[in-house]
Design an enzyme around this catalytic site. Sequence first.
Site, PDB file in Angstrom:
ATOM      1  N   SER A   8       0.844  -1.198   0.000  1.00  0.00           N
ATOM      2  CA  SER A   8       0.000   0.000   0.000  1.00  0.00           C
ATOM      3  C   SER A   8       0.877   1.246   0.000  1.00  0.00           C
ATOM      4  O   SER A   8       1.618   1.511   0.950  1.00  0.00           O
ATOM      5  CB  SER A   8      -0.909   0.021   1.221  1.00  0.00           C
ATOM      6  OG  SER A   8      -1.557   1.273   1.261  1.00  0.00           O
ATOM      7  N   HIS A  33      -1.233  -1.177  -4.315  1.00  0.00           N
ATOM      8  CA  HIS A  33      -2.521  -0.855  -3.681  1.00  0.00           C
ATOM      9  C   HIS A  33      -2.550   0.646  -3.394  1.00  0.00           C
ATOM     10  O   HIS A  33      -1.670   1.168  -2.704  1.00  0.00           O
ATOM     11  CB  HIS A  33      -2.671  -1.659  -2.385  1.00  0.00           C
ATOM     12  CG  HIS A  33      -3.996  -1.472  -1.713  1.00  0.00           C
ATOM     13  ND1 HIS A  33      -5.128  -2.185  -2.063  1.00  0.00           N
ATOM     14  CD2 HIS A  33      -4.369  -0.650  -0.702  1.00  0.00           C
ATOM     15  CE1 HIS A  33      -6.139  -1.817  -1.295  1.00  0.00           C
ATOM     16  NE2 HIS A  33      -5.710  -0.872  -0.452  1.00  0.00           N
ATOM     17  N   ASP A  35      -4.727   3.843  -1.929  1.00  0.00           N
ATOM     18  CA  ASP A  35      -5.837   4.207  -1.044  1.00  0.00           C
ATOM     19  C   ASP A  35      -6.275   5.640  -1.272  1.00  0.00           C
ATOM     20  O   ASP A  35      -5.531   6.574  -0.974  1.00  0.00           O
ATOM     21  CB  ASP A  35      -5.389   4.070   0.414  1.00  0.00           C
ATOM     22  CG  ASP A  35      -5.218   2.624   0.818  1.00  0.00           C
ATOM     23  OD1 ASP A  35      -6.164   1.840   0.626  1.00  0.00           O
ATOM     24  OD2 ASP A  35      -4.133   2.270   1.323  1.00  0.00           O
ATOM     25  N   MET A  37      -8.781   8.520  -0.103  1.00  0.00           N
ATOM     26  CA  MET A  37      -9.654   8.894   1.027  1.00  0.00           C
ATOM     27  C   MET A  37     -10.136  10.323   0.850  1.00  0.00           C
ATOM     28  O   MET A  37      -9.345  11.201   0.481  1.00  0.00           O
ATOM     29  CB  MET A  37      -8.873   8.800   2.334  1.00  0.00           C
ATOM     30  CG  MET A  37      -8.235   7.454   2.570  1.00  0.00           C
ATOM     31  SD  MET A  37      -7.298   7.471   4.103  1.00  0.00           S
ATOM     32  CE  MET A  37      -6.570   5.828   4.062  1.00  0.00           C
ATOM     33  N   HIS A  66      -8.314   1.494  -4.185  1.00  0.00           N
ATOM     34  CA  HIS A  66      -9.287   1.299  -3.103  1.00  0.00           C
ATOM     35  C   HIS A  66      -9.908   2.647  -2.770  1.00  0.00           C
ATOM     36  O   HIS A  66      -9.249   3.508  -2.174  1.00  0.00           O
ATOM     37  CB  HIS A  66      -8.549   0.694  -1.898  1.00  0.00           C
ATOM     38  CG  HIS A  66      -9.375   0.525  -0.667  1.00  0.00           C
ATOM     39  ND1 HIS A  66      -8.808   0.262   0.568  1.00  0.00           N
ATOM     40  CD2 HIS A  66     -10.714   0.579  -0.463  1.00  0.00           C
ATOM     41  CE1 HIS A  66      -9.766   0.156   1.478  1.00  0.00           C
ATOM     42  NE2 HIS A  66     -10.930   0.352   0.888  1.00  0.00           N
ATOM     43  N   MET A  68     -12.073   5.007  -0.736  1.00  0.00           N
ATOM     44  CA  MET A  68     -12.776   5.242   0.532  1.00  0.00           C
ATOM     45  C   MET A  68     -13.419   6.615   0.418  1.00  0.00           C
ATOM     46  O   MET A  68     -13.022   7.579   1.076  1.00  0.00           O
ATOM     47  CB  MET A  68     -11.776   5.155   1.695  1.00  0.00           C
ATOM     48  CG  MET A  68     -11.367   3.717   1.983  1.00  0.00           C
ATOM     49  SD  MET A  68      -9.824   3.585   2.892  1.00  0.00           S
ATOM     50  CE  MET A  68      -8.686   3.625   1.518  1.00  0.00           C
ATOM     51  N   MET A 137     -11.904  -5.462   5.160  1.00  0.00           N
ATOM     52  CA  MET A 137     -11.088  -4.525   5.938  1.00  0.00           C
ATOM     53  C   MET A 137     -10.789  -5.152   7.295  1.00  0.00           C
ATOM     54  O   MET A 137     -11.702  -5.496   8.053  1.00  0.00           O
ATOM     55  CB  MET A 137     -11.821  -3.195   6.143  1.00  0.00           C
ATOM     56  CG  MET A 137     -12.017  -2.372   4.880  1.00  0.00           C
ATOM     57  SD  MET A 137     -10.491  -2.036   3.967  1.00  0.00           S
ATOM     58  CE  MET A 137      -9.526  -1.137   5.172  1.00  0.00           C
ATOM     59  N   ASP A 175      -7.091  -6.228   3.982  1.00  0.00           N
ATOM     60  CA  ASP A 175      -6.459  -4.899   3.998  1.00  0.00           C
ATOM     61  C   ASP A 175      -6.443  -4.310   5.404  1.00  0.00           C
ATOM     62  O   ASP A 175      -7.486  -3.988   5.960  1.00  0.00           O
ATOM     63  CB  ASP A 175      -7.236  -3.979   3.035  1.00  0.00           C
ATOM     64  CG  ASP A 175      -6.566  -2.628   2.861  1.00  0.00           C
ATOM     65  OD1 ASP A 175      -5.437  -2.444   3.340  1.00  0.00           O
ATOM     66  OD2 ASP A 175      -7.204  -1.766   2.220  1.00  0.00           O
TER      67      ASP A 175
END
Length: 216
Positions: A8, A33, A35, A37, A66, A68, A137, A175
């Site tokens: 990540s 990966h 993330d 957000m 991913h 979020m 998660m 994750d």
Amino acid sequence: MSYKIAPSILAADFGNLQKDCEMVNNSQADWFHLDVMDGVFVPNISFGMPIIKKINSYATKTLDVHLMIVDPDRYIKTFKKIGADVLTVHYEACTHLHRTISAIKEEGMKAGVALNPHTSVHLITDILNDLDLVCIMSVNPGFGGQSFIENTYEKAKQLAHLREVNNANFLIEIDGGVSTINARKLLDSSADVLVAGSFVFKSDNPTQTIADLKTV
Ligand code: DX5
Ligand code: ZN
């Protein structure tokens, strides 16, 4: 059974992303990966399109993005354009999950759904056959470096059972808080993809740490 390791980038050095991307390229890692957000769905803001575009220019491996974020439908085409190969949305952020998943696949990406720690795997039974990936998660989303939640093993096993009885073939991704301490037990609980942020990037030798995760 082979499994994938997805470092990540949230835990990478943002002052020198090229170096960390090249480390991942030259390591035994399988995916990147990423993330995203938004400070609304989760209480933190990470990075967005310009950074992903830049990572895509360095990366030679699959980009596993991913999201979020609330209302991810607004950005599906954009994430395709900037290089996402797998696009995962949160179950809790999608009112019309089937529509969102269909839109991701129409853009030619693999489609994933992520489940918060409190969300039962049984809630996605009716969409399992449409999915390429389910992300369990194992921490509350929003931050790297948190401790692993122990009931993840049981959730992974339940999800693998649902996959079997429904004849589905999505990958099970885990994750949050993944390390060599829990990796073997997660694989034995049917995990296919292990995401690891801090454990890789905060280690003295990230390339070796990835190799260690590949041989648990
Ligand atoms: C958490 C993110 C994770 C995070 C994992 O919201 O989805 O991908 O980067 O970080 P570690 O491995 O440090 O728990
Ligand atoms: Zn993630």
